[in-house]
Design a protein around this motif. Sequence first.
Motif, PDB file in Angstrom:
ATOM      1  N   THR A 171     105.806  -6.703  -2.410  1.00 48.72           N
ATOM      2  CA  THR A 171     106.251  -7.392  -3.623  1.00 48.72           C
ATOM      3  C   THR A 171     106.397  -6.479  -4.827  1.00 48.72           C
ATOM      4  OG1 THR A 171     103.951  -7.894  -4.084  1.00 48.72           O
ATOM      5  CG2 THR A 171     105.233  -9.589  -2.985  1.00 48.72           C
TER       6      THR A 171
ATOM      7  N   VAL B 149     108.385  -1.610  -5.801  1.00 53.05           N
ATOM      8  CA  VAL B 149     109.592  -1.166  -6.513  1.00 53.05           C
ATOM      9  C   VAL B 149     109.383  -1.283  -8.013  1.00 53.05           C
ATOM     10  CG1 VAL B 149     112.020  -1.630  -6.967  1.00 53.05           C
ATOM     11  CG2 VAL B 149     111.175  -1.697  -4.626  1.00 53.05           C
ATOM     12  N   ARG B 150     108.779  -2.408  -8.404  1.00 49.30           N
ATOM     13  CA  ARG B 150     108.517  -2.589  -9.826  1.00 49.30           C
ATOM     14  C   ARG B 150     107.592  -1.483 -10.345  1.00 49.30           C
ATOM     15  NH1 ARG B 150     104.655  -6.695 -10.954  1.00 49.30           N
ATOM     16  NH2 ARG B 150     105.981  -8.242  -9.972  1.00 49.30           N
ATOM     17  N   ALA B 151     106.572  -1.167  -9.552  1.00 45.27           N
ATOM     18  CA  ALA B 151     105.640  -0.113  -9.948  1.00 45.27           C
ATOM     19  C   ALA B 151     106.344   1.231 -10.057  1.00 45.27           C
ATOM     20  CB  ALA B 151     104.498  -0.031  -8.950  1.00 45.27           C
TER      21      ALA B 151
ATOM     22  N   ARG C 112     109.491   1.787 -10.741  1.00 49.10           N
ATOM     23  CA  ARG C 112     110.322   1.773 -11.964  1.00 49.10           C
ATOM     24  C   ARG C 112     109.458   1.984 -13.205  1.00 49.10           C
ATOM     25  NH1 ARG C 112     115.821   0.907 -10.031  1.00 49.10           N
ATOM     26  NH2 ARG C 112     115.044   1.331  -7.941  1.00 49.10           N
ATOM     27  N   ALA C 113     108.318   1.297 -13.212  1.00 50.00           N
ATOM     28  CA  ALA C 113     107.442   1.377 -14.385  1.00 50.00           C
ATOM     29  C   ALA C 113     106.965   2.804 -14.592  1.00 50.00           C
ATOM     30  CB  ALA C 113     106.250   0.436 -14.215  1.00 50.00           C
TER      31      ALA C 113
END
Lengths: 199, 199
Positions: A149, A152-154, A156-157
Amino acid sequence: MARRSDHSRDEIKEMALVAGEKIIEEEGYKALTARRVSSAIGYTVGSLYLVFSNLDDLRLQINTRTLDQLLSGLDEVMKRCNTPHDCIKALAREYLRFAQRNELRWLMVFEHKLPAGIETPAWYLNHIEKLFECIDQQFYSLGSVKAQTGSVRAARALWSGVHGICILASTGKLNVVSGETVESVVDTLVDNFLKGWAV
Amino acid sequence: MARRSDHSRDEIKEMALVAGEKIIEEEGYKALTARRVSSAIGYTVGSLYLVFSNLDDLRLQINTRTLDQLLSGLDEVMKRCNTPHDCIKALAREYLRFAQRNELRWLMVFEHKLPAGIETPAWYLNHIEKLFECIDQQFYSLGSVKAQTGSVRAARALWSGVHGICILASTGKLNVVSGETVESVVDTLVDNFLKGWAV
DNA sequence: ACCTGAACACCGTTCAAGT
DNA sequence: ACCTGAACACCGTTCAAGT
């Protein structure tokens, strides 16, 4: 005059890109004008428009070359590292190193904005997207429980964060405490983020 | 013509700053020209140079006002939060909110570069420095064991990171996965970093 | 077919001249 | 004293005209 044929279309294009890159590195973004570039390669202004559709086209093509160099540098690093953690750290350092070594050209990649209303071409955004994917991959390799989940967000961050440090450092706004290096700030961000992510 | 005295020097200055801000918000950085601003306030170009030393002076003064607004927004947030952790998170969200609400004006604060050779005035850098100090303060309040040596560096690292996310989002280069918000990316950076810092 | 150079509509900045 | 408007040296971009 006219009909010189000293150089092919592709040769003129290459000459213009190289001359443009030199002007940027030496005098910055704003010094890149059509007249400067054309006179540097021994042609008149008009000729430039035979080879580029306009100045933004020239800028975009220079930026693409810069991105390609940056990406190949990151690829080299990826070959030489082991654990995902080390790899992310090494990639971040390489990103900073490139930004510092090619400061004005690197800055142009991110400062450049097309006139209002004209969207940045998709192929160009895809090119920038590849930068992120290098890191996405490493986070995937970390194989955490939350991999599906949030990884990918991590990625990008964290990568935006590294980018932010590089940008502020390049534009003289980071105000690092005396004695500290920008590299140590990058390390701090990466180390703490990954430590938190591992929890 | 000449000798109108409709407005005082300060009034003309204020009018020019307001008109400039409007032009930037509506059409971006590049649309801010001396002729546009002067005609918007009903004066000729020359008059602008009675009140500003040049266009960069006008830009710098607009940026100063933008920074002041941003700072007072952050101050408001600081009053309303409790633990340092919550405070840092709320400050990061407020930073993003401001960047999104005043996108083009906020971008100008960081994109603007004086011509090569001319250094950014110290008072301007001090102003930007204040942004960082908000966070420095919170990290100090966290009162970790490593407070003395590393907390300023950590504050810079995290805040540059938040800034990086805002910049990439504003310039359309963050490529957030569909369904995700930029805010969730900011939260991810802050949460993981602070978790790692607490270890 | 290729390239020029002049033209057009813009810039930032200055400053003599008018009131 | 205040403001104008024309001037200067630049822009990006186009295109008729030359070879």
